[in-house]
Design a protein around this motif. Sequence first.
Motif, PDB file in Angstrom:
ATOM      1  N   GLU A 238      64.427  21.421  65.610  1.00 12.65           N
ATOM      2  CA  GLU A 238      64.909  22.627  66.281  1.00 12.65           C
ATOM      3  C   GLU A 238      64.305  23.898  65.703  1.00 12.65           C
ATOM      4  N   SER A 239      63.761  23.801  64.486  1.00 15.47           N
ATOM      5  CA  SER A 239      63.270  24.992  63.793  1.00 15.47           C
ATOM      6  C   SER A 239      61.761  25.164  63.872  1.00 15.47           C
ATOM      7  N   LYS A 240      61.057  24.092  64.177  1.00 17.02           N
ATOM      8  CA  LYS A 240      59.591  24.111  64.074  1.00 17.02           C
ATOM      9  C   LYS A 240      58.942  25.180  64.952  1.00 17.02           C
ATOM     10  N   ALA A 241      59.466  25.348  66.171  1.00 17.64           N
ATOM     11  CA  ALA A 241      58.860  26.318  67.091  1.00 17.64           C
ATOM     12  C   ALA A 241      58.917  27.729  66.521  1.00 17.64           C
ATOM     13  N   LEU A 242      60.067  28.087  65.940  1.00 19.59           N
ATOM     14  CA  LEU A 242      60.205  29.422  65.361  1.00 19.59           C
ATOM     15  C   LEU A 242      59.286  29.599  64.163  1.00 19.59           C
ATOM     16  N   PHE A 243      59.256  28.629  63.268  1.00 18.61           N
ATOM     17  CA  PHE A 243      58.418  28.757  62.073  1.00 18.61           C
ATOM     18  C   PHE A 243      56.926  28.788  62.429  1.00 18.61           C
ATOM     19  N   GLU A 244      56.566  28.084  63.501  1.00 16.46           N
ATOM     20  CA  GLU A 244      55.170  28.152  63.953  1.00 16.46           C
ATOM     21  C   GLU A 244      54.873  29.551  64.499  1.00 16.46           C
ATOM     22  N   ILE A 249      54.364  27.693  59.508  1.00 14.20           N
ATOM     23  CA  ILE A 249      53.741  26.381  59.592  1.00 14.20           C
ATOM     24  C   ILE A 249      52.665  26.400  60.681  1.00 14.20           C
ATOM     25  N   THR A 250      51.771  25.447  60.623  1.00 19.14           N
ATOM     26  CA  THR A 250      50.696  25.326  61.610  1.00 19.14           C
ATOM     27  C   THR A 250      51.203  24.541  62.814  1.00 19.14           C
ATOM     28  N   PRO A 251      50.449  24.536  63.924  1.00 15.67           N
ATOM     29  CA  PRO A 251      50.863  23.758  65.094  1.00 15.67           C
ATOM     30  C   PRO A 251      51.087  22.278  64.792  1.00 15.67           C
ATOM     31  N   SER A 252      50.415  21.768  63.768  1.00 17.86           N
ATOM     32  CA  SER A 252      50.602  20.363  63.393  1.00 17.86           C
ATOM     33  C   SER A 252      51.817  20.154  62.492  1.00 17.86           C
ATOM     34  N   GLY A 253      52.486  21.281  62.117  1.00 19.10           N
ATOM     35  CA  GLY A 253      53.683  21.181  61.295  1.00 19.10           C
ATOM     36  C   GLY A 253      53.435  21.280  59.811  1.00 19.10           C
ATOM     37  N   ASP A 254      52.180  21.532  59.414  1.00 19.01           N
ATOM     38  CA  ASP A 254      51.858  21.648  57.991  1.00 19.01           C
ATOM     39  C   ASP A 254      52.133  23.072  57.494  1.00 19.01           C
ATOM     40  N   PRO A 255      52.361  23.251  56.189  1.00 19.30           N
ATOM     41  CA  PRO A 255      52.553  24.600  55.637  1.00 19.30           C
ATOM     42  C   PRO A 255      51.329  25.479  55.885  1.00 19.30           C
ATOM     43  N   ALA A 256      51.557  26.711  56.313  1.00 21.69           N
ATOM     44  CA  ALA A 256      50.443  27.627  56.568  1.00 21.69           C
ATOM     45  C   ALA A 256      49.685  27.892  55.271  1.00 21.69           C
ATOM     46  N   PRO A 257      48.363  27.672  55.257  1.00 17.95           N
ATOM     47  CA  PRO A 257      47.595  27.830  54.012  1.00 17.95           C
ATOM     48  C   PRO A 257      47.527  29.260  53.502  1.00 17.95           C
ATOM     49  N   SER A 258      47.876  30.231  54.338  1.00 22.73           N
ATOM     50  CA  SER A 258      47.780  31.636  53.929  1.00 22.73           C
ATOM     51  C   SER A 258      48.968  32.077  53.072  1.00 22.73           C
ATOM     52  N   LEU A 259      50.030  31.271  53.021  1.00 28.11           N
ATOM     53  CA  LEU A 259      51.243  31.671  52.292  1.00 28.11           C
ATOM     54  C   LEU A 259      51.306  31.018  50.913  1.00 28.11           C
ATOM     55  N   PRO A 260      51.957  31.710  49.957  1.00 28.16           N
ATOM     56  CA  PRO A 260      52.155  31.102  48.635  1.00 28.16           C
ATOM     57  C   PRO A 260      53.318  30.116  48.673  1.00 28.16           C
ATOM     58  N   TRP A 261      53.030  28.854  48.510  1.00 25.84           N
ATOM     59  CA  TRP A 261      54.062  27.822  48.622  1.00 25.84           C
ATOM     60  C   TRP A 261      54.500  27.330  47.252  1.00 25.84           C
ATOM     61  N   LYS A 262      55.765  26.903  47.196  1.00 34.42           N
ATOM     62  CA  LYS A 262      56.314  26.316  45.980  1.00 34.42           C
ATOM     63  C   LYS A 262      56.682  24.860  46.237  1.00 34.42           C
ATOM     64  N   THR A 263      56.700  24.084  45.167  1.00 32.88           N
ATOM     65  CA  THR A 263      57.241  22.739  45.249  1.00 32.88           C
ATOM     66  C   THR A 263      58.768  22.825  45.299  1.00 32.88           C
ATOM     67  N   PHE A 264      59.433  21.727  45.614  1.00 38.36           N
ATOM     68  CA  PHE A 264      60.896  21.719  45.608  1.00 38.36           C
ATOM     69  C   PHE A 264      61.418  22.118  44.228  1.00 38.36           C
ATOM     70  N   ALA A 265      60.801  21.569  43.189  1.00 38.11           N
ATOM     71  CA  ALA A 265      61.261  21.849  41.820  1.00 38.11           C
ATOM     72  C   ALA A 265      61.084  23.315  41.462  1.00 38.11           C
ATOM     73  N   GLN A 266      59.991  23.928  41.925  1.00 36.28           N
ATOM     74  CA  GLN A 266      59.784  25.361  41.678  1.00 36.28           C
ATOM     75  C   GLN A 266      60.751  26.195  42.513  1.00 36.28           C
ATOM     76  N   GLY A 267      61.028  25.753  43.739  1.00 34.88           N
ATOM     77  CA  GLY A 267      61.957  26.477  44.604  1.00 34.88           C
ATOM     78  C   GLY A 267      63.382  26.459  44.092  1.00 34.88           C
ATOM     79  N   ALA A 268      63.735  25.390  43.370  1.00 33.80           N
ATOM     80  CA  ALA A 268      65.094  25.267  42.835  1.00 33.80           C
ATOM     81  C   ALA A 268      65.291  26.039  41.538  1.00 33.80           C
ATOM     82  N   ALA A 269      64.221  26.458  40.916  1.00 29.80           N
ATOM     83  CA  ALA A 269      64.301  27.073  39.582  1.00 29.80           C
ATOM     84  C   ALA A 269      65.128  28.352  39.560  1.00 29.80           C
ATOM     85  N   THR A 270      64.943  29.216  40.539  1.00 32.53           N
ATOM     86  CA  THR A 270      65.650  30.500  40.534  1.00 32.53           C
ATOM     87  C   THR A 270      67.158  30.305  40.664  1.00 32.53           C
TER      88      THR A 270
END
Length: 328
Positions: A238-244, A249-270
Amino acid sequence: MQFSSTTTAQEVATAFQDDIKGKNVLITGTSLGGIGFDTALAIARYANLLIITGHNADRLKAAEDALKQQLPTANIRPLVLDLSSLTAVRKAAAEVNAYPEPLHVLIHNAAAPISENFKLTTDNLETQIATDHVAPFLLTKLLIAKLLSSSSSTKNPTSAPRVIFVSSSSHVILGSINLNAFMPNPKPENYSSLEAYTQAKAANVLTAAELSRRAKGQINAYSLHPGNIHTNITQHPESKALFEKLGVITPSGDPAPSLPWKTFAQGAATTVVAAFDPSLDDKAGTYLVDCVPADDQVGEACTKDPETASKLWSLTEEIIGEQFEFSH
């Protein structure tokens, strides 16, 4: 230890293990495939008790099993909690209040899928507003006495119980809080998935600040942006269309390469920093990014106005039909 955008939740938990030991923690939204699970994994290694929640019993059991497989001696207690129903929130809170243990930290991590389809909950609230703001507010209100009672049960009684709101950075694009968006029975023609998401996440920042102000040192609340993480939310059908559309995310559903991405473990740190860093004791209401205070990144127009925060607080009390009391 110096924390940054690449710090992991486990690194933070190791640094603050003495502050976590003996604590009882409740974290919402701990399904596999989200940062809540990694948050739980880091905390469970040292906590006295970790209460994990989910609205789906099977997914909750899968998370519990995965945690126990990695940490066989950890004290994990599952709790079914459906944040889209205020009745269900009250039922789950009653169960927690019946536990013999006090509660030291409450982490609001769960969030609704960002759907382009307009949906109302059983309480006639827009789904994201209900799940991301109103339900966490009610759960905090119902558990406040249990949180307050924990201050006398910890090794460090000067450290107030904490309430953590996992928000985002979306509030910076918001011109102002629209209090009408939080009212029951909103009109479908006024619905925007992005608007609902940004309003709800801005409300997290406002609520953390207002809770800290009203608690007057009895409770310390914090909000945070975990960073860009390719979780089960960004991958939800339900969310993919908005995030695209947003370029996340890209049309294939992958993380957009232009953004700084974190791993789950890095995202949980804060989240772990907000929950346990003793240097935040005198910074109640603070907003954190990349494991450090970042109040300068809060949108001035919508999330630093005490009058707006107070109005939102009163409106939310009206919605739940209960007054928030700081007594135990």
